[in-house]
Every structure is written in structure tokens, then in C-alpha cells.
Design a protein around this motif. Sequence first.
Motif, short mmCIF file in Angstrom:
data_model
loop_
_atom_site.label_atom_id
_atom_site.label_comp_id
_atom_site.label_asym_id
_atom_site.label_seq_id
_atom_site.Cartn_x
_atom_site.Cartn_y
_atom_site.Cartn_z
N MET A 1 0.81 -1.18 0.00
CA MET A 1 0.00 0.00 0.00
C MET A 1 0.87 1.26 0.00
SD MET A 1 -2.56 -2.16 0.85
CE MET A 1 -2.22 -2.82 2.41
N GLN A 2 1.92 1.24 0.76
CA GLN A 2 2.77 2.42 0.86
C GLN A 2 3.44 2.75 -0.46
OE1 GLN A 2 5.28 1.22 4.10
NE2 GLN A 2 4.16 2.48 5.55
N GLU A 3 3.95 1.76 -1.16
CA GLU A 3 4.70 2.01 -2.37
C GLU A 3 3.82 2.18 -3.61
OE1 GLU A 3 7.74 -0.91 -2.81
OE2 GLU A 3 8.49 -0.56 -0.78
N SER A 4 2.89 1.26 -3.83
CA SER A 4 2.12 1.30 -5.07
C SER A 4 0.94 2.25 -5.01
CB SER A 4 1.66 -0.09 -5.46
OG SER A 4 0.81 -0.61 -4.47
N LEU A 5 0.23 2.33 -3.89
CA LEU A 5 -0.94 3.21 -3.80
C LEU A 5 -0.66 4.53 -3.09
CD1 LEU A 5 -3.70 0.61 -2.87
CD2 LEU A 5 -3.18 1.57 -5.12
N LYS A 6 0.54 4.66 -2.50
CA LYS A 6 0.92 5.88 -1.77
C LYS A 6 -0.05 6.17 -0.63
CE LYS A 6 4.15 6.77 -4.84
NZ LYS A 6 4.88 5.58 -5.06
N ARG A 7 -0.42 5.13 0.11
CA ARG A 7 -1.34 5.23 1.25
C ARG A 7 -0.69 4.69 2.51
NH1 ARG A 7 -6.47 7.53 -0.23
NH2 ARG A 7 -6.75 7.03 -2.39
N ASP A 8 -1.16 5.15 3.66
CA ASP A 8 -0.67 4.66 4.95
C ASP A 8 -1.52 3.47 5.37
OD1 ASP A 8 0.39 4.28 7.45
OD2 ASP A 8 -0.57 6.03 8.34
N PRO A 9 -0.97 2.26 5.43
CA PRO A 9 -1.77 1.08 5.78
C PRO A 9 -2.21 1.06 7.25
CG PRO A 9 0.52 0.47 5.53
CD PRO A 9 0.41 1.91 5.11
N HIS A 10 -1.66 1.93 8.08
CA HIS A 10 -1.99 1.96 9.50
C HIS A 10 -3.05 3.02 9.82
CE1 HIS A 10 1.37 -0.69 9.96
NE2 HIS A 10 2.17 0.20 9.41
N LEU A 14 -9.80 0.41 4.83
CA LEU A 14 -9.95 -0.93 4.29
C LEU A 14 -9.36 -0.95 2.89
CD1 LEU A 14 -13.63 -1.77 5.23
CD2 LEU A 14 -11.59 -2.68 6.29
N TYR A 15 -8.60 -1.96 2.58
CA TYR A 15 -8.04 -2.14 1.24
C TYR A 15 -8.63 -3.42 0.68
CZ TYR A 15 -4.94 1.47 2.82
OH TYR A 15 -4.46 2.66 3.30
N ILE A 16 -9.37 -3.28 -0.42
CA ILE A 16 -10.12 -4.39 -0.97
C ILE A 16 -9.59 -4.70 -2.36
CG2 ILE A 16 -12.42 -5.25 -1.55
CD1 ILE A 16 -13.49 -3.09 0.41
N PHE A 17 -9.27 -5.97 -2.58
CA PHE A 17 -8.73 -6.42 -3.85
C PHE A 17 -9.60 -7.54 -4.38
CE2 PHE A 17 -5.34 -4.94 -1.11
CZ PHE A 17 -4.68 -4.03 -1.92
N LYS A 26 -10.44 -9.96 -1.39
CA LYS A 26 -9.60 -9.98 -0.19
C LYS A 26 -9.61 -8.58 0.41
CE LYS A 26 -6.53 -13.57 -1.81
NZ LYS A 26 -5.15 -13.91 -2.17
N ILE A 27 -9.75 -8.51 1.72
CA ILE A 27 -9.82 -7.23 2.43
C ILE A 27 -8.69 -7.18 3.45
CG2 ILE A 27 -11.22 -5.75 3.90
CD1 ILE A 27 -13.68 -7.30 2.76
N LEU A 28 -7.88 -6.14 3.38
CA LEU A 28 -6.83 -5.90 4.36
C LEU A 28 -7.23 -4.73 5.24
CD1 LEU A 28 -3.63 -6.17 2.16
CD2 LEU A 28 -4.36 -7.76 3.92
N TRP A 29 -7.03 -4.88 6.56
CA TRP A 29 -7.42 -3.84 7.49
C TRP A 29 -6.49 -3.86 8.69
CZ3 TRP A 29 -10.85 -4.57 12.09
CH2 TRP A 29 -11.16 -3.37 12.70
N HIS A 30 -5.98 -2.70 9.06
CA HIS A 30 -5.15 -2.57 10.26
C HIS A 30 -6.01 -1.95 11.34
CE1 HIS A 30 -2.00 -1.22 13.00
NE2 HIS A 30 -1.28 -2.19 12.47
N LEU A 33 -3.84 -2.91 16.26
CA LEU A 33 -3.06 -3.96 16.90
C LEU A 33 -2.29 -4.80 15.89
CD1 LEU A 33 -5.67 -5.18 19.51
CD2 LEU A 33 -3.74 -3.66 19.89
N GLY A 34 -2.86 -4.95 14.73
CA GLY A 34 -2.22 -5.77 13.70
C GLY A 34 -3.04 -5.75 12.42
N MET A 35 -2.47 -6.33 11.38
CA MET A 35 -3.12 -6.38 10.08
C MET A 35 -3.99 -7.63 10.00
SD MET A 35 -3.21 -4.59 7.21
CE MET A 35 -1.72 -3.68 7.00
N SER A 36 -5.22 -7.46 9.53
CA SER A 36 -6.15 -8.58 9.36
C SER A 36 -6.43 -8.79 7.88
CB SER A 36 -7.48 -8.30 10.07
OG SER A 36 -7.28 -8.16 11.45
N LEU A 37 -6.55 -10.05 7.48
CA LEU A 37 -6.88 -10.40 6.11
C LEU A 37 -8.17 -11.19 6.12
CD1 LEU A 37 -6.26 -10.79 3.06
CD2 LEU A 37 -4.99 -12.84 3.72
#
Length: 62
Positions: A1-10, A14-17, A26-30, A33-37
Motif C-alpha cells: 500500500m505504501q509504495e504502489s498506492l501511496k497510502r498509509d496502511p496503519h 480498508l483495502y479491498i482487492f 480480499k480485504i486488508l485492514w489494520h 493492533l495488527g493487520m487482518s486479512l
Amino acid sequence: MQESLKRDPHAGDLYIFRGRRGDLVKILWHDGLGMSLYAKRLDRGKFIWPSASDGAVSISAA
């Protein structure tokens, strides 16, 4: 997320692919406490997906 989308994953976003065939998402969410998939595959049909001109689509609760 940081490199390709220029977003802060923390930031709590929600990041949905979607998979290539359209039946997998697939949904990524911080949560602080931690990253959930989360993953969901459809038995039939496909997820309807908005087109993104710059690689990302922002949506609101509305």
C-alpha cells in the motif's frame, strides 16, 4: 500500500482487492493492533467492481 498506492496502511482504511476471475475478494485492514486479512469466494456470480482511473477508488459510508 505504501509504495504502489501511496497510502498509509496503519490509518484504519480498508483495502479491498478482487481476483482476476471476479469471484474472490480480499480485504486488508489494520485495527491498531495488527493487520487482518479477510477473504470471500463466491460459489457463483461475480463481485461488481467500480472502474478506477488512477488505481484506487474511495468510497464513503453513504
